[in-house]
Design an enzyme around this catalytic site. Structure first.
Site, PDB file in Angstrom:
ATOM      1  N   ASP A   9      -2.097   3.082  58.597  1.00 28.93           N
ATOM      2  CA  ASP A   9      -0.984   4.019  58.468  1.00 28.93           C
ATOM      3  C   ASP A   9       0.250   3.191  58.102  1.00 28.93           C
ATOM      4  O   ASP A   9       0.649   2.301  58.859  1.00 28.93           O
ATOM      5  CB  ASP A   9      -0.811   4.699  59.838  1.00 28.93           C
ATOM      6  N   ILE A  10       0.849   3.474  56.976  1.00 26.57           N
ATOM      7  CA  ILE A  10       1.939   2.628  56.477  1.00 26.57           C
ATOM      8  C   ILE A  10       3.149   2.632  57.417  1.00 26.57           C
ATOM      9  O   ILE A  10       3.924   1.677  57.428  1.00 26.57           O
ATOM     10  CB  ILE A  10       2.329   3.038  55.032  1.00 26.57           C
ATOM     11  N   GLY A  31       2.276  14.619  53.222  1.00 25.25           N
ATOM     12  CA  GLY A  31       1.598  13.335  53.015  1.00 25.25           C
ATOM     13  C   GLY A  31       2.352  12.160  53.595  1.00 25.25           C
ATOM     14  O   GLY A  31       2.943  12.257  54.686  1.00 25.25           O
ATOM     15  N   ASP A  33       5.096  10.848  52.706  1.00 22.29           N
ATOM     16  CA  ASP A  33       6.538  11.130  52.795  1.00 22.29           C
ATOM     17  C   ASP A  33       6.877  11.755  54.154  1.00 22.29           C
ATOM     18  O   ASP A  33       7.793  11.290  54.865  1.00 22.29           O
ATOM     19  CB  ASP A  33       6.884  12.096  51.644  1.00 22.29           C
ATOM     20  N   SER A 116       1.002   8.685  44.070  1.00 26.26           N
ATOM     21  CA  SER A 116       0.465   9.807  43.272  1.00 26.26           C
ATOM     22  C   SER A 116      -0.992  10.159  43.555  1.00 26.26           C
ATOM     23  O   SER A 116      -1.519  11.107  42.971  1.00 26.26           O
ATOM     24  CB  SER A 116       0.649   9.590  41.758  1.00 26.26           C
ATOM     25  N   GLY A 118      -2.373  11.452  46.151  1.00 25.06           N
ATOM     26  CA  GLY A 118      -2.597  12.569  47.061  1.00 25.06           C
ATOM     27  C   GLY A 118      -2.236  13.875  46.392  1.00 25.06           C
ATOM     28  O   GLY A 118      -2.871  14.293  45.417  1.00 25.06           O
ATOM     29  N   TYR A 120      -0.061  14.671  44.347  1.00 22.46           N
ATOM     30  CA  TYR A 120       0.281  14.608  42.921  1.00 22.46           C
ATOM     31  C   TYR A 120      -0.933  14.481  42.008  1.00 22.46           C
ATOM     32  O   TYR A 120      -0.792  14.496  40.780  1.00 22.46           O
ATOM     33  CB  TYR A 120       1.310  13.508  42.657  1.00 22.46           C
TER      34      TYR A 120
HETATM   35  P1  ADP Z   1       1.762  11.819  46.195  1.00 18.79           P
HETATM   36  O1  ADP Z   1       2.557  13.092  46.251  1.00 18.79           O
HETATM   37  O2  ADP Z   1       2.509  10.683  45.514  1.00 18.79           O
HETATM   38  O3  ADP Z   1       0.378  12.033  45.685  1.00 18.79           O
HETATM   39  P2  ADP Z   1       0.753  11.752  48.966  1.00 18.79           P
HETATM   40  O4  ADP Z   1       1.520  11.398  50.195  1.00 18.79           O
HETATM   41  O5  ADP Z   1       0.238  13.133  48.855  1.00 18.79           O
HETATM   42  O6  ADP Z   1       1.712  11.335  47.732  1.00 18.79           O
HETATM   43  O7  ADP Z   1      -0.465  10.764  48.814  1.00 18.79           O
HETATM   44  C1  ADP Z   1      -0.384   9.425  48.382  1.00 18.79           C
HETATM   45  C2  ADP Z   1      -1.372   8.573  49.159  1.00 18.79           C
HETATM   46  O8  ADP Z   1      -0.811   8.280  50.444  1.00 18.79           O
HETATM   47  C3  ADP Z   1      -2.715   9.256  49.425  1.00 18.79           C
HETATM   48  O9  ADP Z   1      -3.758   8.322  49.161  1.00 18.79           O
HETATM   49  C4  ADP Z   1      -2.646   9.585  50.915  1.00 18.79           C
HETATM   50  O10 ADP Z   1      -3.927   9.570  51.525  1.00 18.79           O
HETATM   51  C5  ADP Z   1      -1.812   8.444  51.422  1.00 18.79           C
HETATM   52  N1  ADP Z   1      -1.180   8.606  52.744  1.00 18.79           N
HETATM   53  C6  ADP Z   1      -0.890   9.738  53.436  1.00 18.79           C
HETATM   54  N2  ADP Z   1      -0.345   9.427  54.631  1.00 18.79           N
HETATM   55  C7  ADP Z   1      -0.282   8.075  54.701  1.00 18.79           C
HETATM   56  C8  ADP Z   1       0.157   7.119  55.676  1.00 18.79           C
HETATM   57  N3  ADP Z   1       0.667   7.496  56.843  1.00 18.79           N
HETATM   58  N4  ADP Z   1       0.055   5.787  55.382  1.00 18.79           N
HETATM   59  C9  ADP Z   1      -0.448   5.377  54.198  1.00 18.79           C
HETATM   60  N5  ADP Z   1      -0.883   6.215  53.237  1.00 18.79           N
HETATM   61  C10 ADP Z   1      -0.804   7.544  53.481  1.00 18.79           C
END
Ligand code: ADP
Length: 167
Positions: A9-10, A31, A33, A116, A118, A120
């Site tokens: 988890d980032i 997501g 964000d 992008s 997820g 997007y």
């Molecule tokens: P986008 O709108 O740019 O596609 P998303 O957040 O929907 O952004 O997804 C981008 C990537 O981030 C996906 O692979 C998703 O699984 C991942 N993601 C979601 N939550 C986290 C997190 N807490 N830490 C790291 N990556 C995450």
């Protein structure tokens, strides 16, 4: 750049800067964000409100507030719509502009989600390939992490980018 692909988890990563895959309003979303805004606290949204949004492929920086990271770089990935709308170049710009900003702030470590990949809708394998290729082709000795959160990307990384993984 020194690239490592890790799983997790980032919002929990201990590095100088984490990158947010934001939308163009910079006012939060789902997501990664949403996760970053929840972990950083309300002050992050307050600062984001002063920024006036961000264009696709560009990046803006804020404080990290309650996060371990000192700063958050917000970049806006392309919304995938078939691949003929310059999506790849926009995605490359996200990584390049974020790395340039991280360098400007003298970061020694920075962590990216797979931008992008997820909501997007960018095809996951391609989104990860663009991330890897762009990061390794940039000059500098920053430690750069790509943080994988979904299983599909973990499986892809194990098959195709195992050399960069350490777990
Ligand atoms: P986008 O709108 O740019 O596609 P998303 O957040 O929907 O952004 O997804 C981008 C990537 O981030 C996906 O692979 C998703 O699984 C991942 N993601 C979601 N939550 C986290 C997190 N807490 N830490 C790291 N990556 C995450």
């Amino acid at each position: 750049m020194n690239l490592k692909i890790i799983i997790g988890d980032i919002t929990k990563i201990k590095c100088d800067i984490i990158v947010n895959a934001a939308n163009s309003t910079l006012l939060g979303g789902g997501g990664v964000d949403g996760a970053i805004h929840r972990a950083a606290g309300k002050e992050l949204l307050k600062e984001c409100r002063t920024l006036g949004g961000c264009r696709e492929g560009q990046a803006k920086i804020t404080g990290g507030y309650k996060l371990f990271a000192e700063y958050v770089i917000h970049t806006v990935g392309p919304i995938y719509s078939g691949g003929n709308r310059n999506e790849e170049n926009i995605l490359i710009s996200c990584y390049k502009n974020s790395l340039a900003l991280a360098k400007e702030y003298n970061a020694s470590s920075v962590a990216f989600p797979v931008i992008s990949a997820g909501a997007y809708g960018y095809p996951k394998e391609e989104a990860l390939r663009v991330a890897v290729d762009t990061i390794i082709s940039e000059e500098g000795d920053m430690d750069v992490y790509i943080v994988l959160f979904d299983k599909e990307l973990v499986d892809i990384a194990k098959k195709r980018f195992y050399e960069y993984m350490d777990n």
